[in-house]
Design an enzyme around this catalytic site. Sequence first.
Site, PDB file in Angstrom:
ATOM      1  N   GLU A 202       0.836  -1.208   0.000  1.00  0.00           N
ATOM      2  CA  GLU A 202       0.000   0.000   0.000  1.00  0.00           C
ATOM      3  C   GLU A 202       0.867   1.253   0.000  1.00  0.00           C
ATOM      4  OE1 GLU A 202      -2.525  -0.226   3.443  1.00  0.00           O
ATOM      5  OE2 GLU A 202      -3.270  -2.207   2.891  1.00  0.00           O
TER       6      GLU A 202
ATOM      7  N   LYS B  57       2.060   4.614   1.578  1.00  0.00           N
ATOM      8  CA  LYS B  57       2.082   5.111   2.960  1.00  0.00           C
ATOM      9  C   LYS B  57       1.705   6.592   2.893  1.00  0.00           C
ATOM     10  CE  LYS B  57       4.859   4.959   7.143  1.00  0.00           C
ATOM     11  NZ  LYS B  57       4.612   6.291   7.598  1.00  0.00           N
TER      12      LYS B  57
ATOM     13  N   ASP C  99       0.990  10.253   4.001  1.00  0.00           N
ATOM     14  CA  ASP C  99       1.625  11.073   5.034  1.00  0.00           C
ATOM     15  C   ASP C  99       0.586  12.017   5.653  1.00  0.00           C
ATOM     16  OD1 ASP C  99       3.579  11.993   6.616  1.00  0.00           O
ATOM     17  OD2 ASP C  99       4.656  13.110   5.081  1.00  0.00           O
TER      18      ASP C  99
ATOM     19  N   TYR D 251      -7.299   2.064   5.792  1.00  0.00           N
ATOM     20  CA  TYR D 251      -6.323   1.021   5.468  1.00  0.00           C
ATOM     21  C   TYR D 251      -6.423  -0.241   6.316  1.00  0.00           C
ATOM     22  CZ  TYR D 251      -3.632   3.668   8.988  1.00  0.00           C
ATOM     23  OH  TYR D 251      -3.235   4.336  10.098  1.00  0.00           O
TER      24      TYR D 251
ATOM     25  N   LYS E 253      10.463   3.184   3.588  1.00  0.00           N
ATOM     26  CA  LYS E 253      10.415   4.644   3.439  1.00  0.00           C
ATOM     27  C   LYS E 253      11.245   5.068   2.242  1.00  0.00           C
ATOM     28  CE  LYS E 253       9.714   6.984   7.208  1.00  0.00           C
ATOM     29  NZ  LYS E 253       8.891   7.850   7.878  1.00  0.00           N
TER      30      LYS E 253
ATOM     31  N   CYS F  59      25.348  41.326  17.021  1.00  0.00           N
ATOM     32  CA  CYS F  59      24.007  40.917  16.588  1.00  0.00           C
ATOM     33  C   CYS F  59      23.664  41.678  15.298  1.00  0.00           C
ATOM     34  CB  CYS F  59      22.988  41.236  17.683  1.00  0.00           C
ATOM     35  SG  CYS F  59      21.283  41.059  17.131  1.00  0.00           S
TER      36      CYS F  59
ATOM     37  N   CYS G 190      20.752  44.412  16.359  1.00  0.00           N
ATOM     38  CA  CYS G 190      20.917  45.525  17.300  1.00  0.00           C
ATOM     39  C   CYS G 190      22.383  45.874  17.552  1.00  0.00           C
ATOM     40  CB  CYS G 190      20.223  45.190  18.618  1.00  0.00           C
ATOM     41  SG  CYS G 190      21.056  43.871  19.505  1.00  0.00           S
TER      42      CYS G 190
ATOM     43  N   CYS H 245      22.332  36.648  21.299  1.00  0.00           N
ATOM     44  CA  CYS H 245      22.316  38.076  21.606  1.00  0.00           C
ATOM     45  C   CYS H 245      21.493  38.246  22.886  1.00  0.00           C
ATOM     46  CB  CYS H 245      21.661  38.840  20.456  1.00  0.00           C
ATOM     47  SG  CYS H 245      21.140  40.502  20.908  1.00  0.00           S
TER      48      CYS H 245
ATOM     49  N   CYS I 141      16.498  44.059  21.800  1.00  0.00           N
ATOM     50  CA  CYS I 141      16.836  43.801  20.390  1.00  0.00           C
ATOM     51  C   CYS I 141      15.540  43.685  19.566  1.00  0.00           C
ATOM     52  CB  CYS I 141      17.636  42.496  20.312  1.00  0.00           C
ATOM     53  SG  CYS I 141      17.899  41.888  18.660  1.00  0.00           S
TER      54      CYS I 141
HETATM   55  S1  IVH Z   1      -1.043   0.266   8.644  1.00  0.00           S
HETATM   56  C1  IVH Z   1      -0.462  -1.674  12.705  1.00  0.00           C
HETATM   57  N1  IVH Z   1      -1.182   1.365   6.281  1.00  0.00           N
HETATM   58  O1  IVH Z   1       1.883   5.206   8.979  1.00  0.00           O
HETATM   59  C2  IVH Z   1      -0.395  -1.102  11.368  1.00  0.00           C
HETATM   60  N2  IVH Z   1      -0.396   2.710   8.068  1.00  0.00           N
HETATM   61  O2  IVH Z   1       4.400   4.948  10.406  1.00  0.00           O
HETATM   62  C3  IVH Z   1      -1.210   0.101  11.281  1.00  0.00           C
HETATM   63  N3  IVH Z   1       0.091   5.018   7.443  1.00  0.00           N
HETATM   64  O3  IVH Z   1       0.525   5.185  12.215  1.00  0.00           O
HETATM   65  C4  IVH Z   1      -0.841   1.003  10.213  1.00  0.00           C
HETATM   66  N4  IVH Z   1      -0.458   4.833   5.315  1.00  0.00           N
HETATM   67  O4  IVH Z   1      -0.664   6.535  10.411  1.00  0.00           O
HETATM   68  C5  IVH Z   1      -0.852   1.548   7.560  1.00  0.00           C
HETATM   69  N5  IVH Z   1      -1.412   2.215   4.133  1.00  0.00           N
HETATM   70  C6  IVH Z   1      -1.087   2.384   5.408  1.00  0.00           C
HETATM   71  C7  IVH Z   1      -0.641   3.632   5.896  1.00  0.00           C
HETATM   72  C8  IVH Z   1      -0.296   3.742   7.234  1.00  0.00           C
HETATM   73  C9  IVH Z   1      -0.027   5.666   6.274  1.00  0.00           C
HETATM   74  C10 IVH Z   1       0.598   5.629   8.696  1.00  0.00           C
HETATM   75  C11 IVH Z   1      -0.215   5.311   9.926  1.00  0.00           C
HETATM   76  C12 IVH Z   1       0.761   4.743  10.912  1.00  0.00           C
HETATM   77  C13 IVH Z   1       2.055   5.242  10.373  1.00  0.00           C
HETATM   78  C14 IVH Z   1       3.199   4.381  10.809  1.00  0.00           C
END
Ligand code: IVH
Length: 674
Positions: free
Chosen positions: A117, A119, A121, A233, A321, A415, A418, A431, A436
Amino acid sequence: MTQLINKKRIEQLQSLIRYHDRKYYVENNPEITDYEYDQLVKELEHLEKLHPEFIAPDSPTRRVGEKPLTHFPTLEHKIPMLSIDNTYSEEELREFDRRIKRMAGIGNQQDIEYVVELKIDGVAVSLFYENGLFVKGATRGDGFRGDDVTANLKTVRQIPLKLEPLDGEREIPPVFEIRGEIYMPNKAFQKLNEEKEEKGEPQFANPRNAAAGSLKLLDPRITAQRNLCLFAYSVGYREGLELMTHMQCLEYIQRFGLPVNPYNCLRKNIEEAIQYCNEWDMRRREPDYMIDGMVIKVNSLTLQDRLGYTSKAPRWVISYKFQPEQSVTKIEKITLQVGKTGTITPVARLIPVLLAGTTVCRATLHNFDEIRRKDIRIGDYVIVQKAGEIIPQVVHVLREKRNGSEEVFHEPVNCPACNNTVNREGVYLRCHNPSCSAQAKRLIKFFAGRDAMDIEGLGPALIEQLVDKGLLNDYADIYILKEEDLIQLERMGKKSASNLVYAVEESKHRDLSRLICALGIQNVGSHTAEVLAEHFGSLDQLACATQNELESLYEIGPVVAKSIVTFFQSKHTQGIIEKLKARGVNTRKLPTLREGKNPKISGKSFVITGTLQKYSRKEAEEVIKNLGGRVLSGISKKTDYLIAGEDPGSKLDRAKELHISILNEETFEALISS
Ligand code: IVH
């Protein structure tokens, strides 16, 4: 008869709107025009106004609550929301696969199926449905307890208030928890920041912070305007639901009308999973939302159960990551920035370059030791990257690109704002001039900011002008700003000036913890400020606390204690605090709803008359509102209490006539602490 017809029509409209919401917000596949949709909503609003008795709590018109909250209660998670182990290396992904096989007694030749999946943010949330109705939702918090942000989550149009399987074939489980990520799309983030810039308010550093900030607003009406989105998710706690694979969970969630990321996919072994991750490393800028990696999950739920958890994370999931994105650019010059406590930080001004979706023209160089260590010079070509995606930093210099014209940047002796002589404290330059102007600007910006006194309309650009014009020397001067002074400033109309004066006035009644944070004491952020406010109860008490007393508090170490003592010992500080007090800023802790509503106050209406000794009118009002009561201006038969201070006037006579309970300051205090 018409009533029955209207009831039927209301139900029909609610269901139709839910259907079209799903088509539009979840499936991106609208079947009707916006105009037709608006007509349906208008008709429903009209009928619900005529028949409020038929308004269902899950009606699409009930998404946005009417009133701001005073705080978020916490909710315990039925199943802890753990974090995930992560890695940047393909080899560690293979090791993850081997470990799973070892633990589950599966031969190395056999394949394990994974769901891969994106991830997202954003911010993790848990959504609880009972008998198909969305009943509560919380943030992850510390993994065991999170903030109850139900009212804000209800404003997210992708979250159905009622689950409705499209084909009607499945029964809805009685209890069903869905977990997912709330995020802000990039376009919405840019638009929000543009609006903030126009208003001179501080901008969010990235879409994640914007999503988190918007989800934690006390006023759901503002959250509703923030275009938050969701990708679900996983399924968390459930009753009466048999599922075999994670892929089935995702399909199940989707059937009920929650959005699941379209790029999630099943891969038959780790090599194919890795391939998919690498494909997305290249495509990461394609969607209109930020992704910071990929998540790889064992598909079989039986195998997941066998693998179990460590104390920190499940053993069946890992996140891969992405390496931070990097770009090459040139340092045009190095400037100095003076922080709110006088720290002088060198900043590289860069030839603008596109990095992780935004144009970057500055990078922090942290301190002068760092400049020397990396041998950074003006005119150097450098690699920049976003550390934690927030502030870009210089990774290293491309020495091979030097032509001899690069200049070494020398540590300043004075500084830049000032001209005061600066001191070296460890790796930092500082400073110490309390007057200032650069420090004053920073401090005032912080004081007025969202985490501190939250003065709407007093943004950075305006503060620059006010300090330059001599209208503000320190943050206590905010409380003597007059409309006449403000109107003379650039881009300041009469209306904005009067709004600002009102916002300043209103900020006088913030709780003590906000004030302590706003003072800008070194090493004291909002959490420490809360701890101090809770313990000391007033600014006067805190100001005379000793080093030992402070250190005896859980969470306060010697460094923080020292900063606090030094801060309050300064004559300059003492002068400013006296001014704040004289100008009416609250310096005491106000009772809050934290322990739940006070039944003697909740739902009751109060009128205040005369002068109270310990509370200003506004503070007394705030206390009552925090405890769930209402404050009205006139006495009527419906008034529950009259609070009478000194010189009460005619309201007291009227209250006596109507046999309304009368409280003096003492009995009022007894009531609020009961
Ligand atoms: S699964 C126990 N799936 O990433 C597993 N997390 O770094 C539960 N996140 O706290 C998480 N996309 O907020 C899962 N496709 C995805 C995700 C995901 C983003 C976040 C989530 C988690 C954090 C961990």
